[in-house]
Design a protein around this motif. Structure first.
Motif, short mmCIF file in Angstrom:
data_model
loop_
_atom_site.label_atom_id
_atom_site.label_comp_id
_atom_site.label_asym_id
_atom_site.label_seq_id
_atom_site.Cartn_x
_atom_site.Cartn_y
_atom_site.Cartn_z
N VAL A 9 11.90 -3.89 6.59
CA VAL A 9 12.12 -2.76 5.68
C VAL A 9 11.87 -3.17 4.23
N GLN A 10 12.23 -4.39 3.88
CA GLN A 10 11.97 -4.87 2.52
C GLN A 10 10.48 -4.92 2.22
N ALA A 11 9.66 -5.04 3.25
CA ALA A 11 8.21 -5.15 3.06
C ALA A 11 7.52 -3.81 2.89
N VAL A 12 8.23 -2.71 3.11
CA VAL A 12 7.62 -1.38 3.02
C VAL A 12 7.46 -0.99 1.55
N ARG A 13 6.28 -0.58 1.19
CA ARG A 13 5.95 -0.32 -0.22
C ARG A 13 6.75 0.83 -0.84
N TYR A 14 7.30 1.71 -0.03
CA TYR A 14 8.01 2.88 -0.55
C TYR A 14 9.49 2.60 -0.85
N VAL A 15 9.94 1.40 -0.55
CA VAL A 15 11.36 1.06 -0.66
C VAL A 15 11.62 0.24 -1.92
N PHE A 75 3.28 -3.17 15.86
CA PHE A 75 3.52 -3.81 14.57
C PHE A 75 4.86 -4.54 14.57
N HIS A 76 4.88 -5.77 14.04
CA HIS A 76 6.09 -6.58 14.09
C HIS A 76 6.16 -7.53 12.88
N SER A 77 7.25 -8.28 12.83
CA SER A 77 7.51 -9.14 11.67
C SER A 77 6.48 -10.25 11.52
N TYR A 134 2.36 -5.98 0.76
CA TYR A 134 1.46 -7.13 0.57
C TYR A 134 -0.01 -6.75 0.77
N VAL A 135 -0.25 -5.55 1.29
CA VAL A 135 -1.60 -5.11 1.63
C VAL A 135 -2.17 -4.25 0.51
N LYS A 136 -3.30 -4.65 -0.02
CA LYS A 136 -3.97 -3.86 -1.06
C LYS A 136 -4.52 -2.57 -0.46
N GLN A 137 -5.21 -2.71 0.68
CA GLN A 137 -5.79 -1.54 1.33
C GLN A 137 -6.07 -1.86 2.79
N CYS A 138 -5.92 -0.85 3.64
CA CYS A 138 -6.22 -1.01 5.06
C CYS A 138 -7.37 -0.10 5.44
#
Length: 240
Positions: free
Chosen positions: A54-60, A117-119, A169-173
């Motif tokens: 959850v910490q990795a989600v850009r909206y949080v 998708f996983h850690s 961490y992802v610029k674009q997918c």
């Protein structure tokens, strides 16, 4: 800006969770009250792993582990948001825009299916993003099926792009348009990256040859989980 609270376990993080967080972020800064293992009641994934995801989600904006679903601590929320409050289309997967950030960094590309998708995926993205701006090229449905057989992928390409693109961490997918092991060749030609990174499982002669022919730096990373977390693979999780 308003302070928005989302209180949930976020066990087995899926696209509907990301949609909730994305929509909540349109209302203000999102602060997640993440339910502890005790509160969640025997979750599939332990609190440390759920916290990392959850910490990795850009909206949080922030995540706080709680034993009480209403424990806001020092936060003074303006809004509480849950899935029941928002009318979300479960089949709607918006294309995440490029992640904002400083310019002038090297471009790094990684490829893969990223089906369940996983850690481990997040950890890989976190490590690779230290090399430069990270562009993730995911396999299209037809090519994944060609390479892995019937029953693959579990999740459609638009949903997989949405999940991967939601990670900070992802610029674009991007969705690959080619076929075979180098199905990302058209996207790589367009992106013109400096580095092609893989983990040990993804190291293949075809990729090494492609990089040699195109003058790309080829980087192989060890497949190690975040400290304290269990090593994950999509193959294992299919039966989890």
């Amino acid at each position: 800006m308003k302070q928005v609270i989302v209180s949930a376990s976020f066990d087995d993080l899926r696209s509907r969770h990301i949609r909730l967080l994305e929509e909540a972020s349109k209302l203000g800064q999102v602060h997640v009250l993440l339910w502890s293992d005790k509160l969640a009641g025997n979750p599939k994934f332990p609190e440390a792993e759920r916290l990392y995801l959850v910490q990795a989600v850009r909206y949080v904006s922030s995540v706080r582990l709680v034993d009480d679903p209403r424990d806001t601590g020092q936060l003074k929320p303006d809004l509480w948001v849950s899935e029941n409050d928002l009318k979300l289309d479960s089949d709607d997967f918006p294309v995440p825009p490029p992640m904002p950030g400083p310019t002038g960094r090297k471009k790094v590309v990684v490829t893969g299916c990223y089906d369940w998708f996983h850690s481990g995926h997040v950890r890989f993205f976190e490590e690779v993003s230290q090399l430069g701006d990270l562009y993730v090229c995911i396999g299209n449905d037809a090519n994944v099926r060609l390479l892995k057989g019937e029953g693959h992928p579990l999740f459609p390409q638009e949903e997989r792009r949405y999940m991967v693109g939601s990670i900070r961490y992802v610029k674009q997918c991007l969705i690959n348009t080619g076929t075979g092991w180098m199905d990302a060749a058209p996207e790589i030609d367009r992106l013109k990256p400096d580095i092609y990174a893989v983990n040990e499982d993804g190291d293949r002669p075809e990729k090494r040859e492609f990089c040699a022919q195109h003058g790309l730096q080829y980087v192989v990373l060890k497949r190690t989980p975040k400290e304290g977390l269990t090593k994950r693979s999509s193959t294992d999780l299919r039966g989890f």
